[in-house]
Write a protein that holds these residues in place. Sequence first.
Motif, mmCIF file in Angstrom:
data_model
loop_
_atom_site.group_PDB
_atom_site.id
_atom_site.type_symbol
_atom_site.label_atom_id
_atom_site.label_comp_id
_atom_site.label_asym_id
_atom_site.label_seq_id
_atom_site.Cartn_x
_atom_site.Cartn_y
_atom_site.Cartn_z
ATOM 1 N N SER A 142 0.768 -1.300 -0.055
ATOM 2 C CA SER A 142 -0.199 0.004 -0.020
ATOM 3 C C SER A 142 0.867 1.284 -0.025
ATOM 4 C CB SER A 142 -0.909 -0.102 1.400
ATOM 5 O OG SER A 142 -0.307 -0.203 2.338
ATOM 6 N N SER A 143 2.106 1.263 0.430
ATOM 7 C CA SER A 143 2.872 2.196 0.567
ATOM 8 C C SER A 143 3.623 2.435 -0.809
ATOM 9 C CB SER A 143 3.819 2.425 1.730
ATOM 10 O OG SER A 143 4.915 1.409 1.585
ATOM 11 N N ASP A 144 4.750 3.692 -0.755
ATOM 12 C CA ASP A 144 5.502 3.677 -1.919
ATOM 13 C C ASP A 144 6.839 3.075 -1.913
ATOM 14 O OD1 ASP A 144 6.509 5.379 0.019
ATOM 15 O OD2 ASP A 144 6.476 7.060 -1.009
ATOM 16 N N ASP A 145 7.054 2.307 -0.621
ATOM 17 C CA ASP A 145 8.258 1.746 -0.348
ATOM 18 C C ASP A 145 8.221 0.213 0.132
ATOM 19 O OD1 ASP A 145 11.053 1.231 -0.585
ATOM 20 O OD2 ASP A 145 11.452 3.026 0.678
ATOM 21 N N MET A 146 9.271 -0.665 0.421
ATOM 22 C CA MET A 146 9.277 -1.791 1.041
ATOM 23 C C MET A 146 9.928 -1.474 2.443
ATOM 24 S SD MET A 146 12.951 -3.416 -0.098
ATOM 25 C CE MET A 146 12.782 -3.169 -1.803
ATOM 26 N N GLY A 147 9.740 -2.508 3.249
ATOM 27 C CA GLY A 147 10.261 -2.355 4.489
ATOM 28 C C GLY A 147 9.072 -2.678 5.647
ATOM 29 N N GLY A 148 7.826 -2.397 5.299
ATOM 30 C CA GLY A 148 6.819 -2.404 6.270
ATOM 31 C C GLY A 148 7.231 -1.735 7.530
ATOM 32 N N LEU A 149 7.348 -2.389 8.992
ATOM 33 C CA LEU A 149 7.416 -1.601 10.072
ATOM 34 C C LEU A 149 8.961 -0.865 10.145
ATOM 35 C CD1 LEU A 149 6.840 -1.546 13.288
ATOM 36 C CD2 LEU A 149 8.259 -3.378 13.525
ATOM 37 N N TRP A 150 9.822 -1.328 9.278
ATOM 38 C CA TRP A 150 11.144 -0.600 9.448
ATOM 39 C C TRP A 150 11.317 0.677 8.344
ATOM 40 C CZ3 TRP A 150 13.433 -1.945 13.469
ATOM 41 C CH2 TRP A 150 13.061 -3.000 14.461
ATOM 42 N N LYS A 151 10.174 0.970 7.822
ATOM 43 C CA LYS A 151 10.221 2.025 6.937
ATOM 44 C C LYS A 151 9.916 3.326 7.387
ATOM 45 C CE LYS A 151 10.249 5.150 3.319
ATOM 46 N NZ LYS A 151 11.628 5.550 2.787
ATOM 47 N N PHE A 152 10.764 4.152 8.288
ATOM 48 C CA PHE A 152 10.260 5.327 9.016
ATOM 49 C C PHE A 152 9.741 6.252 8.105
ATOM 50 C CE2 PHE A 152 11.845 9.504 10.527
ATOM 51 C CZ PHE A 152 11.132 9.363 11.857
ATOM 52 N N LYS A 153 8.812 7.014 8.479
ATOM 53 C CA LYS A 153 8.038 8.035 8.011
ATOM 54 C C LYS A 153 7.848 9.458 9.152
ATOM 55 C CE LYS A 153 6.067 6.127 3.857
ATOM 56 N NZ LYS A 153 4.998 6.362 2.917
ATOM 57 N N GLU A 154 7.967 10.404 8.927
ATOM 58 C CA GLU A 154 7.941 11.489 9.800
ATOM 59 C C GLU A 154 6.659 11.547 10.338
ATOM 60 O OE1 GLU A 154 10.031 13.318 11.505
ATOM 61 O OE2 GLU A 154 11.871 12.919 10.542
ATOM 62 N N VAL A 155 5.426 11.300 9.519
ATOM 63 C CA VAL A 155 4.395 11.426 10.006
ATOM 64 C C VAL A 155 3.648 9.900 9.927
ATOM 65 C CG1 VAL A 155 1.718 12.306 9.604
ATOM 66 C CG2 VAL A 155 3.946 13.900 9.169
ATOM 67 N N SER A 156 2.898 9.204 10.796
ATOM 68 C CA SER A 156 2.380 8.087 10.991
ATOM 69 C C SER A 156 1.303 8.255 9.987
ATOM 70 C CB SER A 156 2.005 7.677 12.576
ATOM 71 O OG SER A 156 2.991 7.641 13.388
ATOM 72 N N GLU A 157 1.106 6.973 8.976
ATOM 73 C CA GLU A 157 -0.067 6.967 8.277
ATOM 74 C C GLU A 157 -0.858 5.978 8.693
ATOM 75 O OE1 GLU A 157 1.625 5.866 4.506
ATOM 76 O OE2 GLU A 157 2.638 7.677 4.096
ATOM 77 N N PRO A 158 -2.183 6.113 8.733
ATOM 78 C CA PRO A 158 -3.253 5.148 9.074
ATOM 79 C C PRO A 158 -3.302 3.916 8.782
ATOM 80 C CG PRO A 158 -4.353 7.453 8.425
ATOM 81 C CD PRO A 158 -2.815 7.418 8.166
ATOM 82 N N ASN A 159 -3.635 2.788 9.468
ATOM 83 C CA ASN A 159 -3.558 1.464 8.966
ATOM 84 C C ASN A 159 -2.137 1.061 8.554
ATOM 85 O OD1 ASN A 159 -6.163 1.397 9.433
ATOM 86 N ND2 ASN A 159 -6.792 2.200 7.586
ATOM 87 N N ARG A 160 -1.026 1.458 8.907
ATOM 88 C CA ARG A 160 0.420 1.223 8.738
ATOM 89 C C ARG A 160 1.202 1.005 10.081
ATOM 90 N NH1 ARG A 160 2.299 0.194 4.247
ATOM 91 N NH2 ARG A 160 4.366 0.888 4.995
#
Length: 580
Positions: free
Chosen positions: A60-78
């Motif tokens: 669903s996101s734009d990258d692999m890694g799941g939990l280990w893909k850090f994003k500055e803003v948490s995305e719903p249902n991820r």
Amino acid sequence: MGCDPIAVCDQPGNQHEQEMPGRSRSIMVHRVAVIGAGPSGLTSIKACLEEGMEPTCFESSDDMGGLWKFKEVSEPNRASIYRSLTINISKEMMCYSDFPIPSDYPNYMHHSKILNYFRMYADHFKLLKYIRFQTLVKSVRKAPDYSRTGRWEVLTEKRDGHEERHVFDAVICCSGHYTYPNLPLKDFPGIETFEGKYLHSWDYKGPEDMYGKRVVVIGIGNSGGDIAVETSRVAEQVYMSTRRGAWVIRQVSDNGLPVDMKYNTRFVHILFQLFPINFFNWFGEKKLNAMYDHTMYALKPKHRLFSQIPVINDDLPMKILSGAVIIKPNVKEICGCTVVFDDGSTVEKVDTIVFATGYNYDFPYLPKKAMYKSGHRVGLYKHVFPPTLEHPTLAVVGFIHALGAIMPQAEMQARWVTRVFKGHKKLPSSQSMIKAVEKDTRNIEKSYIVSKLTPLQVDFVSYMDEIAGDIGVRPSLLWLFFTDYPLFKRVFWGPVTAYQYRLMGPGKWEGARRAIFTQFDRMYQPLKTRKLEPEQPSTARRLVKMSLTVMAGGAAIYYFHTRNPDVIPTLLSNMRPQRV
């Protein structure tokens, strides 16, 4: 040819049924949907390819890694992580079985290096071309011909809203279980009167907003411990509230080794089978209390050491000792900016409350009837297969919790799943699987502290060995003892790294033996930042170690023989030289 806004794409032809004439109950799996491109999804793609299947992974996101893909803003249902997160499993214990982590990587890695490792893994095994990014799986439903073919209809949605329907022979769910934050506000009377800010650990990114603040962290899991320690460096005061308490262990063990490489060995595992668990609870608690008395530090829990996964945190005891973190009992109520605890004590002028209260589990895209409920948990046969489905063409990978990394466990599950999909391995009857699930539930409830939030705990080595046995890749200690004694020593005394499950059987990797022999070299490599003369072990020490190895080997053979009395005579007979 294009698709309509809602179109049926990737529809297999009639060849699917014609390839196996006369076997109406047999299912041929070729096209597999993999949901999620995190660590479980990546290894599932690879496992499908190894069995000659065609995987399509929806991420669903734009990258692999799941939990280990850090994003500055948490995305719903991820899943979401904080900026400073470092894994508490050492690199040799968390890597995939046929792709060691680079030797110059630190033993406990920052999330950015873990993501780099996943990128190297995906690149090495050419997995990226099978992943469709920015594609959300909205639903998975039985195809109209499911009873005959076992197929599933998958509805996906692109980021632009475009929907497609696909038909797959099988589906592997790899969407994880750190996606839906558990925020039990109803358990905290007066929370609506709180005048400060409250958030779940899922939303926490760093301590920037905590400078000079008075902070209460509710929950003493690994995330709660990390957040309490980090915020205490900038906050005026941090209080940590816990209902049950916790055993706290260090990542740095005896002689500076990673704790999992020191104690997660087959030798220790066999001892656990031979002696009562209460002995190990007593011994382990005594060892932990020798480092810091859990009663004195107000940490002592109501449960025994091996009844729940401990908190792994080297810094928390020092923060408690320095007064930066103060341990408090459960929160009774909240009155404005005052937090009242069960013992009647209060903390006033609280600015921030962080709820480190765990996660709920859900598979919203699956039909409700697809999952069997057993006690507090989703009842999956060996934590993988729903036991009530007519065909074994739906599997869940990575939905497991143990004192060990998810990567090797998910990889083992994926290897088994794809063997089942291809028909190399058969599952028992639905009735037998349900009985096994219920037995697992009783064993989990007997051995561990479980709740609706933590219903998944298993013993790492036992579980890995069980699934490996189903695949045919469990290392034989007896065979190694007689045929490759140097390797036996490292498998028996050394850490149970995933390489051990590539020594034999399906998916055997020629580099597995060398990876085992060099695993401590990779552990030491990032520490070699200043050249020193190595110390040579004494002759007495080598003799003691050799004697213990022989004695332990004998004990292992005896242990094996008592459970398999016919195997050793047969093996010895086969090893005799044949007369010409």
